[in-house]
Motif scaffolding. Sequence first.
Motif, PDB file in Angstrom:
ATOM      1  N   MET A   1      23.472  35.875  54.335  1.00  0.00           N
ATOM      2  CA  MET A   1      23.643  34.677  53.519  1.00  0.00           C
ATOM      3  C   MET A   1      22.602  34.668  52.400  1.00  0.00           C
ATOM      4  O   MET A   1      21.502  35.189  52.567  1.00  0.00           O
ATOM      5  N   ALA A   2      22.927  34.057  51.299  1.00  0.00           N
ATOM      6  CA  ALA A   2      22.047  34.083  50.133  1.00  0.00           C
ATOM      7  C   ALA A   2      20.804  33.218  50.349  1.00  0.00           C
ATOM      8  O   ALA A   2      20.818  32.298  51.139  1.00  0.00           O
ATOM      9  N   GLU A   3      19.758  33.541  49.562  1.00  0.00           N
ATOM     10  CA  GLU A   3      18.583  32.685  49.557  1.00  0.00           C
ATOM     11  C   GLU A   3      18.934  31.394  48.818  1.00  0.00           C
ATOM     12  O   GLU A   3      19.758  31.381  47.909  1.00  0.00           O
ATOM     13  N   ILE A   4      18.281  30.301  49.158  1.00  0.00           N
ATOM     14  CA  ILE A   4      18.544  29.047  48.453  1.00  0.00           C
ATOM     15  C   ILE A   4      17.682  29.033  47.200  1.00  0.00           C
ATOM     16  O   ILE A   4      16.493  29.299  47.281  1.00  0.00           O
ATOM     17  N   PRO A   5      18.276  28.722  46.032  1.00  0.00           N
ATOM     18  CA  PRO A   5      17.446  28.626  44.845  1.00  0.00           C
ATOM     19  C   PRO A   5      16.510  27.413  44.940  1.00  0.00           C
ATOM     20  O   PRO A   5      16.900  26.388  45.490  1.00  0.00           O
ATOM     21  N   ASN A   6      15.327  27.533  44.434  1.00  0.00           N
ATOM     22  CA  ASN A   6      14.323  26.453  44.385  1.00  0.00           C
ATOM     23  C   ASN A   6      13.825  26.034  45.771  1.00  0.00           C
ATOM     24  O   ASN A   6      14.589  25.943  46.710  1.00  0.00           O
ATOM     25  N   PRO A   7      12.554  25.728  45.819  1.00  0.00           N
ATOM     26  CA  PRO A   7      11.990  25.306  47.104  1.00  0.00           C
ATOM     27  C   PRO A   7      12.475  23.907  47.476  1.00  0.00           C
ATOM     28  O   PRO A   7      12.815  23.112  46.604  1.00  0.00           O
ATOM     29  N   GLU A   8      12.546  23.602  48.753  1.00  0.00           N
ATOM     30  CA  GLU A   8      12.925  22.258  49.160  1.00  0.00           C
ATOM     31  C   GLU A   8      11.729  21.562  49.784  1.00  0.00           C
ATOM     32  O   GLU A   8      10.817  22.212  50.286  1.00  0.00           O
ATOM     33  N   THR A   9      11.722  20.274  49.692  1.00  0.00           N
ATOM     34  CA  THR A   9      10.684  19.527  50.395  1.00  0.00           C
ATOM     35  C   THR A   9      11.356  19.035  51.669  1.00  0.00           C
ATOM     36  O   THR A   9      12.056  18.039  51.654  1.00  0.00           O
ATOM     37  N   VAL A  10      11.171  19.750  52.750  1.00  0.00           N
ATOM     38  CA  VAL A  10      11.889  19.414  53.977  1.00  0.00           C
ATOM     39  C   VAL A  10      11.419  18.050  54.472  1.00  0.00           C
ATOM     40  O   VAL A  10      10.234  17.818  54.663  1.00  0.00           O
ATOM     41  N   SER A  11      12.350  17.141  54.607  1.00  0.00           N
ATOM     42  CA  SER A  11      11.957  15.825  55.116  1.00  0.00           C
ATOM     43  C   SER A  11      12.397  15.734  56.573  1.00  0.00           C
ATOM     44  O   SER A  11      12.800  16.716  57.170  1.00  0.00           O
ATOM     45  N   LYS A  12      12.331  14.543  57.117  1.00  0.00           N
ATOM     46  CA  LYS A  12      12.684  14.343  58.531  1.00  0.00           C
ATOM     47  C   LYS A  12      14.154  14.660  58.768  1.00  0.00           C
ATOM     48  O   LYS A  12      14.988  14.457  57.885  1.00  0.00           O
ATOM     49  N   THR A  13      14.459  15.056  59.991  1.00  0.00           N
ATOM     50  CA  THR A  13      15.873  15.148  60.367  1.00  0.00           C
ATOM     51  C   THR A  13      16.376  13.714  60.561  1.00  0.00           C
ATOM     52  O   THR A  13      15.576  12.774  60.687  1.00  0.00           O
ATOM     53  N   VAL A  14      17.691  13.556  60.611  1.00  0.00           N
ATOM     54  CA  VAL A  14      18.249  12.208  60.826  1.00  0.00           C
ATOM     55  C   VAL A  14      17.803  11.701  62.202  1.00  0.00           C
ATOM     56  O   VAL A  14      17.451  10.531  62.368  1.00  0.00           O
ATOM     57  N   HIS A  15      17.771  12.599  63.181  1.00  0.00           N
ATOM     58  CA  HIS A  15      17.325  12.213  64.526  1.00  0.00           C
ATOM     59  C   HIS A  15      15.891  11.651  64.476  1.00  0.00           C
ATOM     60  O   HIS A  15      15.595  10.587  65.040  1.00  0.00           O
ATOM     61  N   GLU A  16      15.005  12.324  63.746  1.00  0.00           N
ATOM     62  CA  GLU A  16      13.611  11.857  63.644  1.00  0.00           C
ATOM     63  C   GLU A  16      13.535  10.514  62.912  1.00  0.00           C
ATOM     64  O   GLU A  16      12.753   9.635  63.284  1.00  0.00           O
TER      65      GLU A  16
END
Length: 349
Positions: A1-16
Motif C-alpha cells: 500500500m502507498a505511503e500517506i502524503p504529509n504527516p498526520e497529527t494522530v489524535s484520539k481514537t473514537v473509543h478514547e
Amino acid sequence: MAEIPNPETVSKTVHELILSGEELPEKYIYKGSDAGVLDASLPFMDVPVIDMSLLTCPSSCAEQLHKLCSALTHWGCFQAINHGMSTQFLEQVREATKQFFALSPEIKNKYKREDGSIEGYGNDMIISEQQTLDWTDRLYITVSPQDRRQLKFWPENPANFRDVIHEYTMKLEDVSKVVFKAMARSLNLEENSFLDMYGEDETLFARFNFYPPCPRPDQVIGVKPHADGSAITILLQDKQVEGLQFMKDGQWYRAPIIPEALLINVGDQIEIMSNGIFKSPLHRVVTNSEKERISVAVFCIPNPQKEIEPVDGVDDETRPRLYKKVKDYVSIYFQYYQLGRRPIEGAII
Ligand SMILES: O=C(O)CCC(=O)C(=O)O
Ligand SMILES: [Fe+2]
C-alpha cells in the motif's frame, strides 16, 4: 500500500474520546450537503443476490451471469451467497473483530499505526487540516500475500484472531478469482481478461471498521462518501446493525443486511479495466446513537507495478476508450482524495 502524503497529527481514537467524556469535537461535524439529516430514513437498494456456486456451473450460469452484469452496471455491487463459507464461520470473523475492538485502548494501542503509514490500529487517518473526521476506529492489515504480512499489527487477542483471519483470507482469494472470471464472462470476454491484468501477485488489504454509538448521528458521519481504490472490495457487514449506503442517480439507498452474504463492490480499478461498463459506486456509512457496528472490508488490489487499462473488447466505435493506462493507482487515489476530488478523475482521458 502507498505511503500517506504529509504527516498526520494522530489524535484520539473514537473509543478514547468516548471514555474521556469530552464534548464532541468540532472536527467530527460533517459539512457535506446532507449535514443535519444524515440519519434520515432512506429507501433500501434492490441489489441482486447472486449464488456463487451457480456462477461456475455451466447449466445455470447464463442467468446468474446476466444478473451479475446487471448488478454491476446499475449498482456496482451485489450480495454473494453460497461463497464457500458457512454462516458460523462468518460469525467467527465478526466475533473476532468485535472482541478486538472491545479491548481497552491500552491493549489495542499495542497495534497502533505509525505516523505516515497505513497499517495498524487507529482513528480516521488525518491527511489534511480541513478534513472532517469519520466516526470510526480501524485496524488495517495486509493479509495477503503471506510474506508481506506485518504480524506486529495482527492482534493476539482474541486468541483465535490470527487463525480466523488467515482462514478467511484464504477463502477470499478463491472468491475473488471466481468473481473476476464471472465478471469477464458476463461481458462475453475471455474469462481471464480481468484476472490477467489484475495479476497473480496481488495484495489483499483488510480494514476492520468499528463504529461506536454516536451522540449526533444527524451531523456525524461514519465514513465519508467515497468509492474504493481497489479492483473489487469484499465486505462483511455487521449482522444486525445497518449503516452502509450507496448512491445511485443522485439518491442514497440503504444496503440491506443478509447475514450469510458477502457484499462485493466494484472498485475504481475494475471500472477502468471495464472501460466504465462496471461502476465503482459512491458509498458512505452513517452512524446511530444506540448500537455499535462493525464491518470487515477486504480490498483486492493489483500489484503497484501492474499497468491497468481497459482490457481488450470493452471499447469500440460506439464506446470509445474512456481511461488511460495507470500504475500504482492507490497512490494516485490518495493524492486526489486529499484534494477532495474523485480519484478516478485522474485516470480519465
Ligand atoms: O462499514 C462499511 O459497511 C463499509 C466501509 C467502507 O466503505 C470501507 O471500509 O471502504
Ligand atoms: Fe468503501
